[in-house]
Write a protein that holds these residues in place. Sequence first.
Motif, mmCIF file in Angstrom:
data_model
loop_
_atom_site.group_PDB
_atom_site.id
_atom_site.type_symbol
_atom_site.label_atom_id
_atom_site.label_comp_id
_atom_site.label_asym_id
_atom_site.label_seq_id
_atom_site.Cartn_x
_atom_site.Cartn_y
_atom_site.Cartn_z
ATOM 1 N N PRO A 14 -34.711 -27.145 5.330
ATOM 2 C CA PRO A 14 -35.903 -27.492 4.547
ATOM 3 C C PRO A 14 -37.164 -26.796 5.039
ATOM 4 C CG PRO A 14 -35.327 -29.287 6.027
ATOM 5 C CD PRO A 14 -34.224 -28.274 6.148
ATOM 6 N N ASP A 15 -38.215 -26.876 4.223
ATOM 7 C CA ASP A 15 -39.497 -26.259 4.549
ATOM 8 C C ASP A 15 -39.974 -26.703 5.929
ATOM 9 O OD1 ASP A 15 -39.340 -25.322 1.986
ATOM 10 O OD2 ASP A 15 -40.928 -26.590 1.169
ATOM 11 N N GLY A 16 -40.520 -25.762 6.673
ATOM 12 C CA GLY A 16 -41.155 -26.081 7.941
ATOM 13 C C GLY A 16 -40.227 -26.280 9.123
ATOM 14 N N THR A 17 -38.938 -26.068 8.941
ATOM 15 C CA THR A 17 -38.005 -26.238 10.067
ATOM 16 C C THR A 17 -38.211 -25.129 11.091
ATOM 17 O OG1 THR A 17 -36.372 -27.293 8.636
ATOM 18 C CG2 THR A 17 -35.569 -26.371 10.701
ATOM 19 N N GLU A 18 -38.169 -25.512 12.372
ATOM 20 C CA GLU A 18 -38.377 -24.536 13.434
ATOM 21 C C GLU A 18 -37.334 -24.695 14.527
ATOM 22 O OE1 GLU A 18 -42.235 -24.521 15.122
ATOM 23 O OE2 GLU A 18 -43.290 -24.255 13.216
ATOM 24 N N ALA A 19 -36.955 -23.567 15.111
ATOM 25 C CA ALA A 19 -36.169 -23.574 16.336
ATOM 26 C C ALA A 19 -37.159 -23.489 17.493
ATOM 27 C CB ALA A 19 -35.199 -22.403 16.360
ATOM 28 N N GLN A 20 -37.392 -24.631 18.155
ATOM 29 C CA GLN A 20 -38.359 -24.697 19.245
ATOM 30 C C GLN A 20 -37.614 -24.798 20.573
ATOM 31 O OE1 GLN A 20 -40.963 -28.015 18.486
ATOM 32 N NE2 GLN A 20 -41.847 -27.102 16.645
ATOM 33 N N CYS A 192 -40.315 -21.446 7.592
ATOM 34 C CA CYS A 192 -39.310 -21.707 8.635
ATOM 35 C C CYS A 192 -39.345 -20.594 9.687
ATOM 36 C CB CYS A 192 -37.908 -21.790 8.027
ATOM 37 S SG CYS A 192 -37.667 -23.222 6.946
ATOM 38 N N ARG A 193 -39.006 -20.970 10.904
ATOM 39 C CA ARG A 193 -38.942 -20.015 12.004
ATOM 40 C C ARG A 193 -37.621 -20.250 12.720
ATOM 41 N NH1 ARG A 193 -42.606 -17.031 15.185
ATOM 42 N NH2 ARG A 193 -41.967 -16.753 17.356
ATOM 43 N N LEU A 194 -36.676 -19.312 12.547
ATOM 44 C CA LEU A 194 -35.323 -19.506 13.045
ATOM 45 C C LEU A 194 -34.878 -18.304 13.867
ATOM 46 C CD1 LEU A 194 -33.602 -20.846 9.789
ATOM 47 C CD2 LEU A 194 -34.696 -22.180 11.605
ATOM 48 N N HIS A 195 -34.010 -18.565 14.837
ATOM 49 C CA HIS A 195 -33.405 -17.524 15.661
ATOM 50 C C HIS A 195 -31.907 -17.471 15.374
ATOM 51 C CE1 HIS A 195 -36.942 -16.945 18.342
ATOM 52 N NE2 HIS A 195 -37.172 -18.212 18.018
ATOM 53 N N ASP A 208 -42.908 -17.031 3.541
ATOM 54 C CA ASP A 208 -43.606 -17.192 4.827
ATOM 55 C C ASP A 208 -42.678 -17.587 5.967
ATOM 56 O OD1 ASP A 208 -46.210 -16.664 3.714
ATOM 57 O OD2 ASP A 208 -46.118 -18.655 2.809
ATOM 58 N N CYS A 209 -41.458 -17.085 5.966
ATOM 59 C CA CYS A 209 -40.502 -17.379 7.034
ATOM 60 C C CYS A 209 -40.444 -16.233 8.035
ATOM 61 C CB CYS A 209 -39.098 -17.606 6.462
ATOM 62 S SG CYS A 209 -38.938 -19.090 5.441
ATOM 63 N N THR A 227 -42.129 -13.071 3.824
ATOM 64 C CA THR A 227 -41.134 -13.389 4.855
ATOM 65 C C THR A 227 -40.808 -12.145 5.668
ATOM 66 O OG1 THR A 227 -40.147 -15.337 3.841
ATOM 67 C CG2 THR A 227 -38.676 -13.963 5.136
ATOM 68 N N ARG A 228 -40.486 -12.348 6.938
ATOM 69 C CA ARG A 228 -40.099 -11.259 7.819
ATOM 70 C C ARG A 228 -38.671 -11.484 8.303
ATOM 71 N NH1 ARG A 228 -43.809 -9.812 5.536
ATOM 72 N NH2 ARG A 228 -45.796 -8.965 6.281
#
Length: 285
Positions: A14-20, A192-195, A208-209, A227-228
């Motif tokens: 979902p929107d805004g999910t991050e791998a922190q 989202c920001r994922l690895h 915007d991911c 998105t990148r």
Amino acid sequence: MAFSRDPLDELVVPDGTEAQERDLVTDGDVLVGGRSSVEFGVRGRNVLAGESAEFGGGIEAEGDCRLDMWCDVAETVLVGEDAYIGERVHIGGRLKVAGDLDIGDDVEIEDGFEANGWIVIRNPMPTIVFLFVYLKHLLLLGEEDAAQRLVSEIVDEEDGDPDTEPLVIPRNATVGDDAWRVSTPATIGDDCRLHGNVRAETIDIGADCNIFGSLRARGDVSVGETTRIHGDVTTRNGDVVIDHDARVLGDVSCADLELGPDAEVDGTIRADGEITMRTTERERE
């Protein structure tokens, strides 16, 4: 949350999910299918995991946590409301429950447990199995309203946002820093920001991911605006759409390729079909 089919037949981020650091963090619920391996810890509202699911970190649930039999959690489990722990679950840290604890036979908790409410030690029904078998039965009968009510009662908090989409990891998936591997379609929301490299049947990424890895699918791949993608984008039989101001910092290989205004591909483009370049957003409409 509205379901018109089995909710575990697609990877949904979902929107805004991050791998922190070592955790996957989301504002909504987390649903993990049976026999999936999640190399991260997870933090969300309610956390529900099917039989033999594995977690490489801890679990923090603001609401309820339901772990079916044979689940394995490497670190501590913190639960803001009630916990339902199936038989033969292993928890590598401590279990802390603010509400009631319903716990099955032969559960191993290495650092002990505590609960502020009632503690019932027995063999609870495998809740995830029951939920999705019953849900599939309702959908086969065309009872979509009843299925909606069932899911809302189990995974939606009264004081939460019912429109918040859950993080859904399908059965037999592998999710980690190295790769997100599923045999289903994958949908990743906005911001989202994922690895990790994403491997799926089809891939749809929002706006915007930042994805620090490559994308590979059998079917179509869509990359949202701004998105990148820090890697290659490859599809075996499908098309690729790279939207307005999106950027792929690698190669693109596909059938047909559509590039939005100001979209960029840093590497080599290999397209068996047509390459279309839109100069305005209206051209797509």
